[in-house]
Motif scaffolding. Structure first.
Motif, PDB file in Angstrom:
ATOM      1  N   GLY A  82       0.678  -1.311   0.169  1.00 52.12           N
ATOM      2  CA  GLY A  82      -0.104   0.193   0.122  1.00 52.12           C
ATOM      3  C   GLY A  82       0.737   1.224  -0.090  1.00 52.12           C
ATOM      4  N   GLY A  83       2.216   1.212  -0.016  1.00 50.21           N
ATOM      5  CA  GLY A  83       3.054   2.147   0.231  1.00 50.21           C
ATOM      6  C   GLY A  83       2.848   3.018  -1.040  1.00 50.21           C
ATOM      7  N   GLU A  84       2.943   4.719  -1.008  1.00 54.34           N
ATOM      8  CA  GLU A  84       3.043   5.460  -2.096  1.00 54.34           C
ATOM      9  C   GLU A  84       4.087   6.256  -2.088  1.00 54.34           C
ATOM     10  N   LEU A  85       4.544   6.552  -3.316  1.00 54.53           N
ATOM     11  CA  LEU A  85       5.820   7.492  -3.760  1.00 54.53           C
ATOM     12  C   LEU A  85       5.380   8.391  -4.831  1.00 54.53           C
ATOM     13  N   ASP A  86       6.051   9.787  -4.257  1.00 52.59           N
ATOM     14  CA  ASP A  86       5.784  10.624  -5.532  1.00 52.59           C
ATOM     15  C   ASP A  86       7.143  11.591  -5.427  1.00 52.59           C
ATOM     16  N   ILE A  87       7.802  11.525  -6.292  1.00 54.37           N
ATOM     17  CA  ILE A  87       9.311  12.163  -6.405  1.00 54.37           C
ATOM     18  C   ILE A  87       9.506  12.725  -7.780  1.00 54.37           C
ATOM     19  N   GLU A 104      12.322  11.890   6.519  1.00 57.63           N
ATOM     20  CA  GLU A 104      11.608  12.229   8.002  1.00 57.63           C
ATOM     21  C   GLU A 104      10.414  12.314   7.939  1.00 57.63           C
ATOM     22  N   VAL A 105       9.806  11.585   8.806  1.00 60.20           N
ATOM     23  CA  VAL A 105       8.344  11.933   9.077  1.00 60.20           C
ATOM     24  C   VAL A 105       7.763  13.257   9.190  1.00 60.20           C
ATOM     25  N   ASP A 106       6.948  13.786   8.293  1.00 60.09           N
ATOM     26  CA  ASP A 106       6.380  15.149   8.445  1.00 60.09           C
ATOM     27  C   ASP A 106       5.006  15.045   8.821  1.00 60.09           C
ATOM     28  N   SER A 107       4.088  13.995   8.749  1.00 63.68           N
ATOM     29  CA  SER A 107       3.026  14.196   9.143  1.00 63.68           C
ATOM     30  C   SER A 107       2.334  12.712   9.507  1.00 63.68           C
ATOM     31  N   ASP A 112      -9.594   6.200   6.409  1.00 60.28           N
ATOM     32  CA  ASP A 112     -10.710   5.238   6.825  1.00 60.28           C
ATOM     33  C   ASP A 112      -9.856   3.800   6.985  1.00 60.28           C
ATOM     34  N   GLU A 113      -8.899   3.563   6.267  1.00 54.98           N
ATOM     35  CA  GLU A 113      -8.388   2.269   6.448  1.00 54.98           C
ATOM     36  C   GLU A 113      -7.131   1.990   7.388  1.00 54.98           C
ATOM     37  N   GLY A 114      -6.713   3.129   8.161  1.00 55.71           N
ATOM     38  CA  GLY A 114      -6.048   3.165   9.227  1.00 55.71           C
ATOM     39  C   GLY A 114      -5.006   4.520   9.356  1.00 55.71           C
ATOM     40  N   VAL A 115      -3.842   4.325  10.112  1.00 50.81           N
ATOM     41  CA  VAL A 115      -3.210   5.416  10.295  1.00 50.81           C
ATOM     42  C   VAL A 115      -2.004   5.211   9.497  1.00 50.81           C
ATOM     43  N   TYR A 116      -1.610   6.667   8.836  1.00 50.05           N
ATOM     44  CA  TYR A 116      -0.559   6.733   7.715  1.00 50.05           C
ATOM     45  C   TYR A 116       0.532   7.762   8.232  1.00 50.05           C
ATOM     46  N   ALA A 117       1.644   7.375   7.729  1.00 50.40           N
ATOM     47  CA  ALA A 117       2.749   8.461   7.963  1.00 50.40           C
ATOM     48  C   ALA A 117       3.269   9.053   6.621  1.00 50.40           C
ATOM     49  N   ARG A 118       3.478  10.210   6.496  1.00 52.93           N
ATOM     50  CA  ARG A 118       4.007  10.860   5.310  1.00 52.93           C
ATOM     51  C   ARG A 118       5.501  11.412   5.339  1.00 52.93           C
ATOM     52  N   CYS A 119       6.260  10.740   4.670  1.00 58.88           N
ATOM     53  CA  CYS A 119       7.733  10.996   4.934  1.00 58.88           C
ATOM     54  C   CYS A 119       8.102  12.105   3.945  1.00 58.88           C
ATOM     55  N   GLN A 120       8.968  12.832   4.352  1.00 63.62           N
ATOM     56  CA  GLN A 120       9.768  13.659   3.396  1.00 63.62           C
ATOM     57  C   GLN A 120      11.025  12.932   2.822  1.00 63.62           C
ATOM     58  N   LEU A 121      11.487  12.900   1.388  1.00 59.08           N
ATOM     59  CA  LEU A 121      12.573  12.234   1.246  1.00 59.08           C
ATOM     60  C   LEU A 121      13.446  13.293   0.405  1.00 59.08           C
ATOM     61  N   VAL A 122      14.730  13.059   0.393  1.00 57.72           N
ATOM     62  CA  VAL A 122      15.506  13.717  -0.572  1.00 57.72           C
ATOM     63  C   VAL A 122      16.789  12.859  -0.557  1.00 57.72           C
ATOM     64  N   CYS A 123      17.369  12.882  -1.682  1.00 55.70           N
ATOM     65  CA  CYS A 123      18.716  12.059  -2.086  1.00 55.70           C
ATOM     66  C   CYS A 123      19.598  13.242  -2.540  1.00 55.70           C
ATOM     67  N   LYS A 132      14.030  14.589  -4.880  1.00 57.08           N
ATOM     68  CA  LYS A 132      12.917  15.007  -3.640  1.00 57.08           C
ATOM     69  C   LYS A 132      11.549  14.595  -3.981  1.00 57.08           C
ATOM     70  N   GLY A 133      11.091  14.455  -2.913  1.00 56.27           N
ATOM     71  CA  GLY A 133       9.718  14.062  -2.776  1.00 56.27           C
ATOM     72  C   GLY A 133       9.316  13.525  -1.614  1.00 56.27           C
ATOM     73  N   PHE A 134       7.976  12.641  -1.375  1.00 57.11           N
ATOM     74  CA  PHE A 134       7.518  11.978  -0.299  1.00 57.11           C
ATOM     75  C   PHE A 134       6.985  10.718  -0.554  1.00 57.11           C
ATOM     76  N   SER A 135       6.787  10.017   0.414  1.00 59.85           N
ATOM     77  CA  SER A 135       6.176   8.755   0.634  1.00 59.85           C
ATOM     78  C   SER A 135       5.134   8.640   1.487  1.00 59.85           C
ATOM     79  N   VAL A 136       4.085   7.963   1.190  1.00 52.94           N
ATOM     80  CA  VAL A 136       2.878   7.635   2.544  1.00 52.94           C
ATOM     81  C   VAL A 136       2.808   6.281   2.579  1.00 52.94           C
ATOM     82  N   CYS A 137       3.102   5.708   3.866  1.00 54.87           N
ATOM     83  CA  CYS A 137       2.867   4.470   4.362  1.00 54.87           C
ATOM     84  C   CYS A 137       1.941   4.074   5.299  1.00 54.87           C
ATOM     85  N   LYS A 138       1.222   3.014   5.550  1.00 59.46           N
ATOM     86  CA  LYS A 138       0.420   2.697   6.729  1.00 59.46           C
ATOM     87  C   LYS A 138       1.372   2.303   7.716  1.00 59.46           C
TER      88      LYS A 138
END
Lengths: 140, 141
Positions: A82-87, A104-107, A112-123, A132-138
């Motif tokens: 279920g992970g999402e990536l946008d870079i 880094e976890v930014d939010s 509805d399906e549960g609790v998710y963390a959005r992470c900022q990502l930089v290489c 540069k971008g972010f991911s969202v994972c349950k």
């Protein structure tokens, strides 16, 4: 969508495990072979000289493989299922560069399906961001 | 006649891949990918129920790009942006089918861009990965 400051052992501001990876032409060639992406920009120095880069560059998706290593280490279940990536690819990675993947976890928020963390990502290559971008994972 | 797809031949809304190409996930392909990317993720070394092995999520970079390569642009194209949603990892032995649609064609700083959406399903129609790719089209001779 309600926002949280922390959930279980994850909190906003928490750093993800870092990956540091040296990229050389051998690795780029191996990735070209493994992925079948034989764009000459990556593997043909003579062709690459004719491009704006002046020399070969790594596949952008090779750099994303390092991002995936970070997320797999941090939260395998949430990332793979279920992970999402946008870079965005901001700049090239050249043979000889060292790529450092930071996250880094930014939010933290509820869907509805549960609790998710959005992470900022930089290489980074040195101080320069190349991806540069972010991911969202349950996370529950 | 060029051996690549020309930018002018693309139209927004086109199904980019017709017929939809098949990609068989093999142990050999996964091992090669893990070695090339230096990925030692523990979960990828283990077997699941029914002795199944799974592929790394980012193998999508292989099977999606492999599918798009069947309608490739000229050499020198650059990947500008990428979105993925991984519904579940692909399993070894599974056959995947990636469809792609041209979403948007536009120019920026004199260069041609294409946004494409992709959906990858297995032989039973289960969605494995979806994505969105922004590609800067290579220079056509």
């Amino acid at each position: 969508m309600s926002e949280l400051q922390s959930y279980a052992n994850i909190s906003v501001g928490q750093a993800l495990p870092e990956v540091i990876q040296v990229v050389d032409q051998h690795m780029i060639d191996a990735y070209a072979d493994a992925s079948g992406d034989i764009n000459p920009l990556h593997i043909d120095p003579e062709f690459a000289k004719t491009t704006i880069f002046g020399r070969t560059i790594a596949h952008g998706l090779l750099t994303l493989a390092f991002v995936s290593r970070v997320l797999s280490t941090w939260n395998w279940q949430g990332w793979a299922y279920g992970g999402e990536l946008d870079i965005a690819f901001l700049g090239p990675v050249y043979p000889g560069d060292t790529v450092r993947v930071c996250g880094e976890v930014d939010s933290i928020f509820q869907r509805d399906e549960g609790v998710y963390a959005r992470c900022q990502l930089v290489c980074y290559c040195g101080e320069k961001p190349v991806v540069k971008g972010f991911s969202v994972c349950k996370i529950n | 006649m060029s051996d690549y797809v020309t930018y002018d031949s693309l139209t927004e809304g086109d199904d980019f891949l017709n017929p939809i190409p098949a990609y068989k996930v093999t142990q050999e392909a996964v091992d090669k990918y893990l070695l090339a990317t230096n990925d030692n993720t523990l979960e990828l070394q283990q077997t699941g129920p029914g002795n199944t092995r799974i592929a790394p999520p980012m193998l999508a970079a292989v099977y999606v790009i492999e599918a798009l390569r069947t309608r490739v642009g000229p050499p020198g194209g650059i990947h500008a942006k990428q979105q993925f949603k991984f519904y579940r990892p692909a399993t070894i032995g599974e056959t995947l089918y990636t469809s792609a649609t041209v979403i948007k064609l536009y120019q920026k700083k004199g260069r041609n861009y294409v946004d494409m959406s992709t959906d990858t399903k297995n032989e039973n129609g289960e969605l494995v990965t979806s994505g969105m790719i922004t590609r800067i089209w290579g220079k056509e001779s």
